[in-house]
Design a protein around this motif. Structure first.
Motif, PDB file in Angstrom:
ATOM      1  N   GLU A 113       0.817  -1.213   0.000  1.00  0.00           N
ATOM      2  CA  GLU A 113       0.000   0.000   0.000  1.00  0.00           C
ATOM      3  C   GLU A 113       0.856   1.271   0.000  1.00  0.00           C
ATOM      4  O   GLU A 113       0.493   2.279  -0.606  1.00  0.00           O
ATOM      5  N   GLU A 114       2.012   1.201   0.658  1.00  0.00           N
ATOM      6  CA  GLU A 114       2.915   2.354   0.674  1.00  0.00           C
ATOM      7  C   GLU A 114       3.618   2.502  -0.677  1.00  0.00           C
ATOM      8  O   GLU A 114       3.827   3.620  -1.164  1.00  0.00           O
ATOM      9  N   LEU A 115       3.976   1.401  -1.287  1.00  0.00           N
ATOM     10  CA  LEU A 115       4.613   1.443  -2.594  1.00  0.00           C
ATOM     11  C   LEU A 115       3.686   2.054  -3.636  1.00  0.00           C
ATOM     12  O   LEU A 115       4.119   2.823  -4.503  1.00  0.00           O
ATOM     13  N   LEU A 116       2.399   1.742  -3.555  1.00  0.00           N
ATOM     14  CA  LEU A 116       1.441   2.292  -4.517  1.00  0.00           C
ATOM     15  C   LEU A 116       1.319   3.810  -4.376  1.00  0.00           C
ATOM     16  O   LEU A 116       1.151   4.527  -5.371  1.00  0.00           O
ATOM     17  N   LYS A 117       1.434   4.308  -3.165  1.00  0.00           N
ATOM     18  CA  LYS A 117       1.413   5.762  -2.958  1.00  0.00           C
ATOM     19  C   LYS A 117       2.616   6.422  -3.636  1.00  0.00           C
ATOM     20  O   LYS A 117       2.502   7.499  -4.228  1.00  0.00           O
ATOM     21  N   LEU A 118       3.770   5.766  -3.550  1.00  0.00           N
ATOM     22  CA  LEU A 118       4.976   6.310  -4.162  1.00  0.00           C
ATOM     23  C   LEU A 118       4.876   6.265  -5.680  1.00  0.00           C
ATOM     24  O   LEU A 118       5.345   7.180  -6.375  1.00  0.00           O
ATOM     25  N   VAL A 119       4.261   5.210  -6.199  1.00  0.00           N
ATOM     26  CA  VAL A 119       4.028   5.113  -7.646  1.00  0.00           C
ATOM     27  C   VAL A 119       3.161   6.281  -8.107  1.00  0.00           C
ATOM     28  O   VAL A 119       3.440   6.927  -9.127  1.00  0.00           O
ATOM     29  N   GLU A 120       2.120   6.567  -7.344  1.00  0.00           N
ATOM     30  CA  GLU A 120       1.235   7.681  -7.680  1.00  0.00           C
ATOM     31  C   GLU A 120       1.986   9.013  -7.616  1.00  0.00           C
ATOM     32  O   GLU A 120       1.755   9.902  -8.441  1.00  0.00           O
ATOM     33  N   ASN A 121       2.887   9.140  -6.638  1.00  0.00           N
ATOM     34  CA  ASN A 121       3.680  10.365  -6.481  1.00  0.00           C
ATOM     35  C   ASN A 121       4.440  10.741  -7.741  1.00  0.00           C
ATOM     36  O   ASN A 121       4.607  11.923  -8.051  1.00  0.00           O
ATOM     37  N   ILE A 122       4.941   9.721  -8.462  1.00  0.00           N
ATOM     38  CA  ILE A 122       5.744  10.021  -9.649  1.00  0.00           C
ATOM     39  C   ILE A 122       4.932   9.925 -10.942  1.00  0.00           C
ATOM     40  O   ILE A 122       5.489   9.959 -12.039  1.00  0.00           O
ATOM     41  N   GLY A 123       3.615   9.829 -10.790  1.00  0.00           N
ATOM     42  CA  GLY A 123       2.746   9.917 -11.948  1.00  0.00           C
ATOM     43  C   GLY A 123       2.561   8.647 -12.756  1.00  0.00           C
ATOM     44  O   GLY A 123       2.177   8.720 -13.931  1.00  0.00           O
ATOM     45  N   LEU A 124       2.785   7.496 -12.142  1.00  0.00           N
ATOM     46  CA  LEU A 124       2.575   6.242 -12.847  1.00  0.00           C
ATOM     47  C   LEU A 124       1.229   5.622 -12.439  1.00  0.00           C
ATOM     48  O   LEU A 124       0.656   5.978 -11.406  1.00  0.00           O
ATOM     49  N   ASN A 125       0.761   4.689 -13.242  1.00  0.00           N
ATOM     50  CA  ASN A 125      -0.552   4.074 -13.063  1.00  0.00           C
ATOM     51  C   ASN A 125      -0.538   3.091 -11.894  1.00  0.00           C
ATOM     52  O   ASN A 125       0.179   2.088 -11.915  1.00  0.00           O
ATOM     53  N   THR A 126      -1.339   3.361 -10.874  1.00  0.00           N
ATOM     54  CA  THR A 126      -1.330   2.514  -9.683  1.00  0.00           C
ATOM     55  C   THR A 126      -1.994   1.156  -9.932  1.00  0.00           C
ATOM     56  O   THR A 126      -1.618   0.166  -9.303  1.00  0.00           O
ATOM     57  N   ALA A 127      -2.969   1.114 -10.840  1.00  0.00           N
ATOM     58  CA  ALA A 127      -3.612  -0.167 -11.154  1.00  0.00           C
ATOM     59  C   ALA A 127      -2.613  -1.115 -11.819  1.00  0.00           C
ATOM     60  O   ALA A 127      -2.565  -2.315 -11.500  1.00  0.00           O
ATOM     61  N   GLU A 128      -1.812  -0.577 -12.709  1.00  0.00           N
ATOM     62  CA  GLU A 128      -0.782  -1.388 -13.356  1.00  0.00           C
ATOM     63  C   GLU A 128       0.271  -1.825 -12.342  1.00  0.00           C
ATOM     64  O   GLU A 128       0.747  -2.965 -12.369  1.00  0.00           O
ATOM     65  N   ALA A 129       0.616  -0.913 -11.444  1.00  0.00           N
ATOM     66  CA  ALA A 129       1.591  -1.241 -10.395  1.00  0.00           C
ATOM     67  C   ALA A 129       1.048  -2.333  -9.478  1.00  0.00           C
ATOM     68  O   ALA A 129       1.795  -3.226  -9.041  1.00  0.00           O
ATOM     69  N   GLN A 130      -0.251  -2.284  -9.184  1.00  0.00           N
ATOM     70  CA  GLN A 130      -0.862  -3.308  -8.348  1.00  0.00           C
ATOM     71  C   GLN A 130      -0.760  -4.682  -9.002  1.00  0.00           C
ATOM     72  O   GLN A 130      -0.486  -5.686  -8.335  1.00  0.00           O
ATOM     73  N   ASP A 131      -0.950  -4.713 -10.315  1.00  0.00           N
ATOM     74  CA  ASP A 131      -0.803  -5.979 -11.050  1.00  0.00           C
ATOM     75  C   ASP A 131       0.623  -6.516 -10.938  1.00  0.00           C
ATOM     76  O   ASP A 131       0.837  -7.724 -10.806  1.00  0.00           O
ATOM     77  N   ILE A 132       1.594  -5.609 -10.996  1.00  0.00           N
ATOM     78  CA  ILE A 132       3.000  -6.007 -10.850  1.00  0.00           C
ATOM     79  C   ILE A 132       3.220  -6.621  -9.464  1.00  0.00           C
ATOM     80  O   ILE A 132       3.831  -7.686  -9.321  1.00  0.00           O
ATOM     81  N   LEU A 133       2.692  -5.957  -8.451  1.00  0.00           N
ATOM     82  CA  LEU A 133       2.885  -6.425  -7.079  1.00  0.00           C
ATOM     83  C   LEU A 133       2.177  -7.756  -6.818  1.00  0.00           C
ATOM     84  O   LEU A 133       2.668  -8.588  -6.049  1.00  0.00           O
ATOM     85  N   ASN A 134       1.044  -7.953  -7.470  1.00  0.00           N
ATOM     86  CA  ASN A 134       0.284  -9.195  -7.269  1.00  0.00           C
ATOM     87  C   ASN A 134       0.922 -10.394  -7.970  1.00  0.00           C
ATOM     88  O   ASN A 134       0.630 -11.543  -7.630  1.00  0.00           O
ATOM     89  N   GLY A 135       1.756 -10.120  -8.959  1.00  0.00           N
ATOM     90  CA  GLY A 135       2.388 -11.200  -9.719  1.00  0.00           C
ATOM     91  C   GLY A 135       3.875 -11.315  -9.443  1.00  0.00           C
ATOM     92  O   GLY A 135       4.355 -10.936  -8.368  1.00  0.00           O
ATOM     93  N   GLU A 136       4.593 -11.823 -10.434  1.00  0.00           N
ATOM     94  CA  GLU A 136       6.042 -12.006 -10.301  1.00  0.00           C
ATOM     95  C   GLU A 136       6.806 -11.278 -11.403  1.00  0.00           C
ATOM     96  O   GLU A 136       7.986 -11.557 -11.620  1.00  0.00           O
TER      97      GLU A 136
END
Length: 234
Positions: free
Chosen positions: A136-159
């Motif tokens: 959840e903290e990593l997703l906030k940082l992703v949002e901070n730099i203007g990247l897509n959090t939904a895509e980042a969530q998919d990365i975190l959920n997988g490998e």
């Protein structure tokens, strides 16, 4: 010319070394001519993802000392950080597993924001006390730099990007890296740890000269200034 930097986001000397490298590139006149690639290194991949352990407790356990002694050990590092303009907040720092952070940084690099992600992770951990091992903290940082959090969530959920992280670690082992930060300049010269500023500038100048690069001349009025032993070990 390429500079490769092996580092981990919970290594205090890695952030210090990053600042030293950036200053050396600017002061030596090669800004804009050098490619810097940040590579993954894991100081402790066994750290629990959901850990809330304060960094003082983690250091005490690692080195077999009291927490009070661990706190004393960080004071010199904090002073070193101040020399490069960083205000470390060890009191609020917690231990963190950085595997997911490294995978996200690899993903961010495919979006042209690898450097921004690495900087944001270091800033969050050392200056803001953010638990960068938690999704959840990593997703906030992703949002901070203007990247897509939904895509980042998919990365975190997988490998995804796990292989790229492992490749960096394997490469580090092959060239004998045992501690970070570790800098490789144009596949010729290496610097281990956050060494004196002059060494960074001299190494950049030598490697750049051999690569046929010319430093940019400074115009009059341009601004410019001429976990032990400067690194964190496994």
């Amino acid at each position: 010319m390429k500079i490769e930097v092996w580092s981990d986001y919970v290594c205090p000397f890695c952030y210090i070394g990053k600042r030293q490298l950036e200053k050396a590139i600017k002061d030596s006149g090669y800004e804009g001519q050098l490619e810097v690639e940040y590579k993954s290194f894991l100081l402790d991949p066994t750290t629990p993802i959901d850990t809330e352990e304060p960094v003082y407790s983690s250091l005490a356990n690692k080195y077999g000392v009291t927490e009070e002694r661990a706190k004393e050990m960080t004071k010199g590092v904090a002073e070193r950080a101040k020399e490069v303009g960083l205000e470390y907040d060890f009191d609020n720092m917690k231990n963190a597993n950085t595997v997911a952070a490294h995978r996200l940084a690899k993903w961010a690099a495919t979006k042209g924001k690898g450097a921004q992600m690495s900087e944001r992770l270091l800033q969050a951990y050392f200056l803001e006390g953010v638990a960068i091992g938690k999704h959840e903290e990593l997703l906030k940082l992703v949002e901070n730099i203007g990247l897509n959090t939904a895509e980042a969530q998919d990365i975190l959920n997988g490998e995804q990007f796990a292989d790229e992280v492992e490749r960096d670690i394997y490469e580090a082992q092959n060239i004998g890296v045992r501690g970070v930060p570790f800098f490789v300049f144009d596949n010729k010269y290496g610097i281990s740890g956050a060494q004196p500023q002059q060494l960074f500038e001299q190494t950049i100048a030598q490697a750049a000269n051999e690569a046929g690069l010319k430093p940019k001349l400074k115009m009059v009025g341009d601004e410019g200034e001429a976990c032990s032993d400067g690194q964190c070990d496994l």
